[in-house]
Enzyme design. Structure first.
Site, PDB file in Angstrom:
ATOM      1  N   TYR A  32     -17.387 142.857  22.199  1.00 51.55           N
ATOM      2  CA  TYR A  32     -17.135 143.283  23.580  1.00 51.55           C
ATOM      3  C   TYR A  32     -18.283 142.763  24.452  1.00 51.55           C
ATOM      4  CZ  TYR A  32     -14.432 145.769  27.013  1.00 51.55           C
ATOM      5  OH  TYR A  32     -13.616 146.058  28.075  1.00 51.55           O
ATOM      6  N   HIS A  34     -20.858 141.031  26.946  1.00 44.99           N
ATOM      7  CA  HIS A  34     -21.083 140.996  28.390  1.00 44.99           C
ATOM      8  C   HIS A  34     -22.235 140.023  28.675  1.00 44.99           C
ATOM      9  CE1 HIS A  34     -24.411 143.582  27.316  1.00 44.99           C
ATOM     10  NE2 HIS A  34     -23.601 144.528  26.880  1.00 44.99           N
ATOM     11  N   GLY A  36     -25.277 140.494  29.208  1.00 45.38           N
ATOM     12  CA  GLY A  36     -26.505 140.759  28.439  1.00 45.38           C
ATOM     13  C   GLY A  36     -26.471 140.012  27.111  1.00 45.38           C
ATOM     14  N   HIS A  37     -25.352 140.121  26.394  1.00 46.15           N
ATOM     15  CA  HIS A  37     -25.210 139.380  25.140  1.00 46.15           C
ATOM     16  C   HIS A  37     -25.307 137.874  25.404  1.00 46.15           C
ATOM     17  CE1 HIS A  37     -22.686 143.087  24.140  1.00 46.15           C
ATOM     18  NE2 HIS A  37     -23.564 143.084  23.143  1.00 46.15           N
ATOM     19  N   ASP A 148     -32.308 147.750  23.597  1.00 45.86           N
ATOM     20  CA  ASP A 148     -32.446 148.646  22.443  1.00 45.86           C
ATOM     21  C   ASP A 148     -33.873 148.489  21.912  1.00 45.86           C
ATOM     22  OD1 ASP A 148     -29.421 149.483  21.844  1.00 45.86           O
ATOM     23  OD2 ASP A 148     -29.473 147.406  22.478  1.00 45.86           O
ATOM     24  N   SER A 183     -23.777 147.414  29.149  1.00 46.15           N
ATOM     25  CA  SER A 183     -23.512 147.950  27.818  1.00 46.15           C
ATOM     26  C   SER A 183     -22.012 147.902  27.579  1.00 46.15           C
ATOM     27  CB  SER A 183     -23.965 149.414  27.754  1.00 46.15           C
ATOM     28  OG  SER A 183     -23.390 150.051  26.632  1.00 46.15           O
ATOM     29  N   SER A 184     -21.625 147.631  26.343  1.00 48.67           N
ATOM     30  CA  SER A 184     -20.196 147.641  26.012  1.00 48.67           C
ATOM     31  C   SER A 184     -19.607 149.020  26.298  1.00 48.67           C
ATOM     32  CB  SER A 184     -20.000 147.301  24.534  1.00 48.67           C
ATOM     33  OG  SER A 184     -20.668 146.100  24.219  1.00 48.67           O
ATOM     34  N   ARG A 185     -20.439 150.054  26.250  1.00 50.34           N
ATOM     35  CA  ARG A 185     -19.938 151.429  26.442  1.00 50.34           C
ATOM     36  C   ARG A 185     -19.706 151.772  27.912  1.00 50.34           C
ATOM     37  NH1 ARG A 185     -23.451 152.613  21.616  1.00 50.34           N
ATOM     38  NH2 ARG A 185     -22.004 153.289  19.999  1.00 50.34           N
TER      39      ARG A 185
HETATM   40  P1  AMP Z   1     -24.630 145.513  20.605  1.00 50.64           P
HETATM   41  O1  AMP Z   1     -23.430 144.636  20.634  1.00 50.64           O
HETATM   42  O2  AMP Z   1     -24.604 146.627  21.590  1.00 50.64           O
HETATM   43  O3  AMP Z   1     -24.983 145.953  19.202  1.00 50.64           O
HETATM   44  O4  AMP Z   1     -25.851 144.611  21.067  1.00 50.64           O
HETATM   45  C1  AMP Z   1     -26.133 143.382  20.462  1.00 50.64           C
HETATM   46  C2  AMP Z   1     -27.420 142.841  21.017  1.00 50.64           C
HETATM   47  O5  AMP Z   1     -27.307 142.694  22.434  1.00 50.64           O
HETATM   48  C3  AMP Z   1     -28.630 143.766  20.776  1.00 50.64           C
HETATM   49  O6  AMP Z   1     -29.763 142.979  20.460  1.00 50.64           O
HETATM   50  C4  AMP Z   1     -28.780 144.447  22.098  1.00 50.64           C
HETATM   51  O7  AMP Z   1     -30.110 144.890  22.351  1.00 50.64           O
HETATM   52  C5  AMP Z   1     -28.388 143.340  23.042  1.00 50.64           C
HETATM   53  N1  AMP Z   1     -27.994 143.878  24.353  1.00 50.64           N
HETATM   54  C6  AMP Z   1     -27.065 144.830  24.608  1.00 50.64           C
HETATM   55  N2  AMP Z   1     -27.013 145.090  25.935  1.00 50.64           N
HETATM   56  C7  AMP Z   1     -27.934 144.282  26.515  1.00 50.64           C
HETATM   57  C8  AMP Z   1     -28.382 144.091  27.865  1.00 50.64           C
HETATM   58  N3  AMP Z   1     -27.859 144.776  28.885  1.00 50.64           N
HETATM   59  N4  AMP Z   1     -29.352 143.182  28.097  1.00 50.64           N
HETATM   60  C9  AMP Z   1     -29.902 142.470  27.074  1.00 50.64           C
HETATM   61  N5  AMP Z   1     -29.524 142.599  25.788  1.00 50.64           N
HETATM   62  C10 AMP Z   1     -28.562 143.499  25.516  1.00 50.64           C
END
Ligand code: AMP
Length: 275
Positions: A32, A34, A36-37, A148, A183-185
């Site tokens: 999911y 965004h 950020g990813h 995180d 955030s995906s959430r």
């Molecule tokens: P997740 O898919 O939520 O497990 O996140 C995967 C990676 O993306 C982790 O290293 C997170 O810290 C990073 N991440 C998630 N949201 C953001 C964001 N808004 N900005 C930068 N990195 C992010």
């Protein structure tokens, strides 16, 4: 761009890159995706010749009452994002744990407070999946988001302690134009909840802008601005050890986790030392 689903094929691909002298960068995610990813994929591309993005919703890191079953998914959108940002491979295993899997990796000190206190077992699940992903993907370097922050510290500690030989590069937190940490959430939030969710970044910005050196007063300033339903924590911690601080006498981070409705949000901001 290739989509690889089998761990064996993933390792074989990576070993070919090593043999050809190409540096493999890695961005682990739960999908999911965004902006950020996407920024982490771009960053990995600056440090490596080929970038692997993994998409795997890791059951080990979800508690029994958490959102594993309803975690949002968008495979087509995710593949398009990875392609646009130049990933060479998307690794999408259907499971990562073969029958008989029986190892758990824990980093007890760093996992104790903050999110670890509210999500028992969460960081063991994260450390275990990342260790296994490193074994399968064999990256030279991997990027983890500062969003995180505790997770990043735990992965850095684990990688160093176990001599995994992966360079860990932190990726800056990316926000929406209104300040909400991506955030995906966030997709769970209704309009009023989203409005109140903005109080997280507002509180952190006020803490960063204030000149107060005492953490108790600084914390109160942030607490007064929050419009959340339940606060898990708002702390000011040492940016290296994650230990709670009383005075802002070294590089620190304000970190925050709260629920708006049933959605758990986290955020954080760097704070400069104040003499
Ligand atoms: P997740 O898919 O939520 O497990 O996140 C995967 C990676 O993306 C982790 O290293 C997170 O810290 C990073 N991440 C998630 N949201 C953001 C964001 N808004 N900005 C930068 N990195 C992010």
């Amino acid at each position: 761009m290739q989509v690889i689903t089998s761990p064996q094929a993933m390792t074989a691909w990576s070993l070919e890159q090593w043999a050809a002298g190409r540096r493999v960068g890695f961005v682990p995610t739960m999908g999911y995706l965004h902006q950020g990813h996407a920024s982490l994929v771009d960053l990995a591309g600056n440090h490596a010749d080929q970038v692997v993005v993994s998409i795997y919703v890791n059951p080990l890191q979800f508690g029994p009452d958490e959102d594993l079953d309803r975690y949002p998914r968008d495979t087509q959108g995710d593949l398009a994002t990875c392609e646009r940002h130049g990933a060479a491979v998307v690794f999408m295993p259907s499971t990562l744990y073969p029958p008989g899997f029986g190892t758990s990796v824990s980093v007890p000190g760093l996992s104790q407070g903050l999110c670890g206190a509210n999500r028992p077992g969460h960081f063991e699940g994260v450390a275990t999946v990342v260790a296994r992903l490193f074994g399968i993907v064999r990256p030279h370097m991997a990027v983890f988001g500062e969003k995180d922050f505790q997770q990043l510290a735990i992965i850095q500690r684990m990688t160093e302690d176990l001599a995994l030989g992966v360079e860990i590069v932190p990726g800056p937190l990316v926000r929406d134009a209104d300040g909400l940490a991506l955030s995906s959430r966030n997709r769970y939030l209704g309009p009023d909840q989203r409005r109140r969710a903005l109080s997280l970044s507002r509180a952190l910005r006020a803490m960063r802008a204030s000149k107060l050196p005492q953490v108790a007063a600084l914390r109160q300033l942030g607490l007064d601005l929050l419009e959340v339903d339940e606060l898990d924590y708002l702390e000011v911690v040492c940016a290296r050890s994650l230990e709670p601080l009383e005075h802002l006498d070294r590089p620190a981070r304000a970190v925050l986790a709260a629920r708006v409705g049933s959605t758990r949000l986290i955020d954080g901001m760097a704070l400069e030392p104040r003499p």
